[in-house]
Motif scaffolding. Structure first.
Motif, PDB file in Angstrom:
ATOM      1  N   GLY A   1       8.315   4.768  -1.000  1.00 57.54           N
ATOM      2  CA  GLY A   1       7.160   4.110  -0.387  1.00 57.54           C
ATOM      3  C   GLY A   1       7.520   2.762   0.215  1.00 57.54           C
ATOM      4  O   GLY A   1       7.034   2.402   1.290  1.00 57.54           O
TER       5      GLY A   1
ATOM      6  N   ILE B   1       2.382   1.663  -3.536  1.00 54.77           N
ATOM      7  CA  ILE B   1       1.390   2.168  -4.490  1.00 54.77           C
ATOM      8  C   ILE B   1       1.092   3.634  -4.218  1.00 54.77           C
ATOM      9  O   ILE B   1       0.954   4.446  -5.157  1.00 54.77           O
ATOM     10  CB  ILE B   1       0.108   1.318  -4.423  1.00 54.77           C
ATOM     11  N   LEU B   2       1.023   3.995  -2.942  1.00 60.60           N
ATOM     12  CA  LEU B   2       0.759   5.387  -2.585  1.00 60.60           C
ATOM     13  C   LEU B   2       1.909   6.285  -3.033  1.00 60.60           C
ATOM     14  O   LEU B   2       1.690   7.390  -3.546  1.00 60.60           O
ATOM     15  CB  LEU B   2       0.553   5.504  -1.073  1.00 60.60           C
ATOM     16  N   GLY B   3       3.154   5.811  -2.859  1.00 61.94           N
ATOM     17  CA  GLY B   3       4.310   6.588  -3.292  1.00 61.94           C
ATOM     18  C   GLY B   3       4.331   6.790  -4.797  1.00 61.94           C
ATOM     19  O   GLY B   3       4.607   7.888  -5.293  1.00 61.94           O
TER      20      GLY B   3
ATOM     21  N   GLY C   1       7.142   1.860   4.050  1.00 62.19           N
ATOM     22  CA  GLY C   1       6.324   0.713   4.432  1.00 62.19           C
ATOM     23  C   GLY C   1       7.079  -0.277   5.300  1.00 62.19           C
ATOM     24  O   GLY C   1       6.556  -0.770   6.306  1.00 62.19           O
TER      25      GLY C   1
ATOM     26  N   THR D   1       0.829  -1.209   0.000  1.00 61.57           N
ATOM     27  CA  THR D   1       0.000   0.000   0.000  1.00 61.57           C
ATOM     28  C   THR D   1       0.861   1.255   0.000  1.00 61.57           C
ATOM     29  O   THR D   1       0.574   2.220  -0.725  1.00 61.57           O
ATOM     30  CB  THR D   1      -0.935  -0.002   1.222  1.00 61.57           C
ATOM     31  N   CYS D   2       1.926   1.250   0.798  1.00 58.52           N
ATOM     32  CA  CYS D   2       2.835   2.400   0.831  1.00 58.52           C
ATOM     33  C   CYS D   2       3.535   2.591  -0.511  1.00 58.52           C
ATOM     34  O   CYS D   2       3.719   3.718  -0.976  1.00 58.52           O
ATOM     35  CB  CYS D   2       3.862   2.229   1.950  1.00 58.52           C
TER      36      CYS D   2
ATOM     37  N   THR E   1       1.718   6.703  -6.799  1.00 52.62           N
ATOM     38  CA  THR E   1       0.580   7.556  -7.154  1.00 52.62           C
ATOM     39  C   THR E   1       0.887   9.026  -6.898  1.00 52.62           C
ATOM     40  O   THR E   1       0.617   9.887  -7.749  1.00 52.62           O
ATOM     41  CB  THR E   1      -0.665   7.133  -6.355  1.00 52.62           C
ATOM     42  N   ILE E   2       1.458   9.316  -5.739  1.00 55.22           N
ATOM     43  CA  ILE E   2       1.787  10.712  -5.419  1.00 55.22           C
ATOM     44  C   ILE E   2       2.809  11.262  -6.400  1.00 55.22           C
ATOM     45  O   ILE E   2       2.676  12.387  -6.903  1.00 55.22           O
ATOM     46  CB  ILE E   2       2.299  10.810  -3.972  1.00 55.22           C
TER      47      ILE E   2
ATOM     48  N   GLY F   1       9.467   7.306  -6.212  1.00 56.81           N
ATOM     49  CA  GLY F   1       8.329   7.227  -5.288  1.00 56.81           C
ATOM     50  C   GLY F   1       8.092   5.815  -4.794  1.00 56.81           C
ATOM     51  O   GLY F   1       7.758   5.602  -3.621  1.00 56.81           O
TER      52      GLY F   1
END
Length: 241
Positions: A184, A26-28, A188, A23-24, A30-31, A180
């Protein structure tokens, strides 16, 4: 008793928190993608080349002093190109809404190694304006250098040209998204180990041994669910009798 963590425990922690780590990541990604594609302004690059000729007749051999003099001359030219004496005229000709100090941040001047060629590189959000600034800077420098140093040994070797489909040099979305993802991943993993460190619940006999500092004398084996159901059936039949 000192607490030791084996490699197996590390892998168990990573496996246990795998969803959090992914999740971290994917979030990195995406940002980084949102910032690169939506928030950052694309920057285009254009370059022109200036040739600095010899001020004297070329000889078969050059002394080290002459070579050093030529290098110092080119270094001097590199400074003059970004000076207000040149950039003020560039701003005036192109009617740019910026100061010489602001224009300097868009221009990079570098000389090719062991050569008399000077590269003037300009970065700007508008590719055509980047080419105009590069070409105008070279033209103004060629015109003004005889007045500033009483020499006439500068020629434009290659002017800046805008292609049919110019591509921005900044930002680089794939690179930013890769960075990213790495950031991330690191965040994570860090959060996973932090949560594991803060988790003080007892999960097995090893935790009991470490907390109480006492040896384990015996273990109660888990009762299979099938045996529990069979025992309930036997008790129910006895009650009916």
């Amino acid at each position: 008793m000192e607490e030791t963590i084996s490699l197996q425990d590390l892998f168990k922690t990573l496996k246990k928190r795998l969803a959090l780590i992914l999740t971290c990541m994917i979030l990195g990604v995406t940002i980084a993608g949102v910032v690169s594609y939506l928030l950052m302004t694309p920057t285009y690059q254009s370059s022109t080349q200036i040739l600095v000729n010899q001020t004297q007749q070329e000889q078969d051999q050059f002394t080290s002093q002459e070579i050093q003099t030529n290098l110092q001359l080119i270094n001097t030219y590199n400074v003059i190109i970004k000076s207000p004496a040149i950039l003020d005229l560039v701003i005036e000709r192109l009617t740019l809404d910026m100061t010489p100090g602001q224009l300097t941040q868009h221009i990079t001047v570098a000389s090719e190694q062991d050569s008399q060629v000077v590269n003037v590189t300009v970065k700007d959000p508008d590719p055509h304006r980047a080419a105009d600034i590069a070409n105008t800077t070279a033209e103004v420098f060629e015109e003004e250098i005889p007045k500033l140093m009483n020499v006439d040994n500068v020629n434009i070797l290659s002017p800046a040209i805008v292609g049919d489909n110019p591509q921005p040099v900044d930002p680089n979305p794939p690179l930013n998204m890769a960075i990213g993802a790495v950031i991330g991943l690191m965040i994570g993993v860090g959060i996973a180990f932090l949560l594991e460190y803060l988790d003080t619940s007892i999960k097995g006999e090893r935790d009991v041994e470490e907390i109480l500092d006492l040896p384990i004398l015996g273990l109660i084996s888990p009762i299979p669910e099938s045996d529990v159901n069979l025992d309930n059936v036997v008790r129910t039949r006895r009650k009916r009798r």
